[in-house]
Design an enzyme around this catalytic site. Structure first.
Site, PDB file in Angstrom:
ATOM      1  CD  GLU A   1      -2.627   1.247   2.834  1.00  0.00           C
ATOM      2  OE1 GLU A   1      -3.393   1.866   2.649  1.00  0.00           O
ATOM      3  OE2 GLU A   1      -2.098   0.633   3.612  1.00  0.00           O
ATOM      4  CG  HIS A   2       1.152   3.677   2.697  1.00  0.00           C
ATOM      5  ND1 HIS A   2       0.535   2.893   3.718  1.00  0.00           N
ATOM      6  CD2 HIS A   2       0.575   4.609   2.529  1.00  0.00           C
ATOM      7  CE1 HIS A   2      -0.711   3.515   3.930  1.00  0.00           C
ATOM      8  NE2 HIS A   2      -0.487   4.715   3.217  1.00  0.00           N
TER       9      HIS A   2
END
EC number: 1.1.1.23
Length: 434
Positions: free
Chosen positions: A330-331
């Protein structure tokens, strides 16, 4: 038990260990799904009466008429005016940055004309009405309001309807203030699966929308799954994730806190560091051990880091990038010298934070790009929420008389090959000389 898992990409069992660490299957709790299904069916059947009943049962908010569930805009602006100056300035600054970034995403209608006068193109139109779910209760999520509402308004959505539960009738002023700043059009004090049902099917008070966005609890997620198809939805998000690639030259405390920033969300959140420097990994582990006891959410951090966190020794940064692509986080933080060099090797990530000063937390709140990101490896095939999620594309086809002579013969030949005589005739009727 170790505070955080240690892995080495050189170990024979590394791939298996990494797969086990990454394994996450969303719990499909049958009782939650069935409860959501029952609530949705009831709201669809009884409308406002069901909304009133569930709002009283779950939020302990009793009103005589569903129209009383709408929160007047005057209350939003009063909430905005009541904020401490620093908090209001922060909200407005974040909103301005989010708006500036998303304005660059706006799609435009385009056309081109062929030599025979046939015009082809694509027309961009916004959705008519969008619903935004914002969690209520003790937690305040003004950033979610900004990140979901601003792209919708930039896209040109005429009507944006926010729903947010108000347990015991207590409204969250910072959420209402964010709604005023972001351009929300209407807001209702409803939550849970019943709010999703009201947005999907419409009631006498709450208008039906075309798409529902925004985070929620397990009941909200189950309801969104069930109404998909009747309306669009953004995504069903899994636990938060951060993957850091570091060359070993960023302060260890910075990296430890970056790992904490996602691990503190909940026990299923995932925080992973990839680094070719074994001594630096030891420094980060020591920083985690030293800093963790002072964190207010230390209990959550301990479980998250022990179960799903890892410090991974890799051969080099090229291998780190290859592992990152497999994880599709996601990040992704690339905390190195010349981060652009390594970013060029990344194909799968929701958001990429480049350089030592680009902490993931800045992206959560105010950098500008959206913080609604694909999780659970879905970054392999999906993207952050953006203006394009609130716009539709229609193909434009205007065939000239001359163009119909060429295209008609091609279409008729293909249609006859498929055994579709009416298709063929429809094309042939427009031929000057069949």
């Amino acid at each position: 038990m170790a505070l955080i898992n240690r892995l080495d990409s050189r170990d024979p069992g590394f791939k298996t260990a990494l797969s086990q660490l990454l394994a996450f299957e969303a719990e499909q709790d049958e009782s939650i799904d069935q409860a959501a299904a029952g609530i949705l069916a009831d709201v669809r059947r009884r409308g406002d009466a069901a909304l009133l009943e569930y709002t009283q049962r779950f939020d302990r908010l009793a009103v005589d008429d569903a129209t009383a569930l709408e929160i007047p805009q005057a209350d939003w602006h009063a909430a905005l005016d009541s904020l401490p100056a620093a908090q209001r300035q922060a909200l407005e600054a974040a909103a301005a940055r989010v708006r500036a970034y998303h304005e660059r995403q706006r799609g435009e209608t385009w056309t081109y004309t062929e030599a025979d006068g046939t015009m082809l193109g694509q027309q961009i139109t916004a959705l008519d009405r969008v619903g935004l779910y914002v969690p209520g209760g003790k937690a305040a999520y003004p950033s979610s309001v900004l990140m979901n509402a601003i792209p919708a308004k930039v896209a040109g959505v005429p009507e944006l309807i926010m729903v947010t539960p108000t347990p015991d009738g207590v409204r969250n002023p910072i959420v209402l203030a964010a709604a005023a700043i972001a351009g929300v059009d209407r807001a209702f004090a409803i939550g849970g699966a019943q709010a999703v049902g009201a947005l999907a099917y419409g009631t006498a008070t709450v208008p039906a929308v075309d798409k529902i966005v925004g985070p929620g609890n397990a009941y909200v997620a189950a309801a969104k799954r069930r109404v998909f198809g009747t309306v669009g939805i953004d995504m069903i998000a899994g636990p938060s994730e951060i993957l850091v690639i570091c060359d070993g030259k960023t302060p260890a405390d910075w990296i430890a806190m970056d790992l904490f920033s996602q691990a503190e969300h909940d026990e299923l959140a995932q925080s992973i560091l990839l680094c070719p420097d074994a001594a630096f990994l030891a420094e980060v582990e020591a920083a985690i051990e030293r800093l963790l006891p002072g964190m207010p959410r230390a209990d959550i951090l301990r479980v998250s880091l022990a179960n799903r966190g890892a410090l991974i020794l890799v051969r080099d940064l090229e291998e780190a990038c290859a592992i990152a692509n497999d994880i599709a986080p996601e990040h992704l933080e690339i905390s190195t010298e010349q981060p652009q060099r390594w970013t060029a090797l990344i194909r799968h990530a929701g958001a990429i934070f480049m350089g030592r000063y680009s902490s993931e937390a800045l992206g959560d709140y105010c950098a500008g790009p959206n913080h609604v990101l694909p999780t659970s490896r879905t970054a392999r095939f999906s993207s952050p929420l953006g203006v394009y999620d609130f716009q539709k594309r229609s193909s434009l086809i205007q065939v000239s008389r001359e163009g119909a002579q060429t295209l008609g013969r091609i279409a008729a030949e293909l249609a006859l090959g498929e055994g579709l005589q009416a298709h063929a005739a429809s094309a042939q009727y427009r031929l000057d000389q069949p």
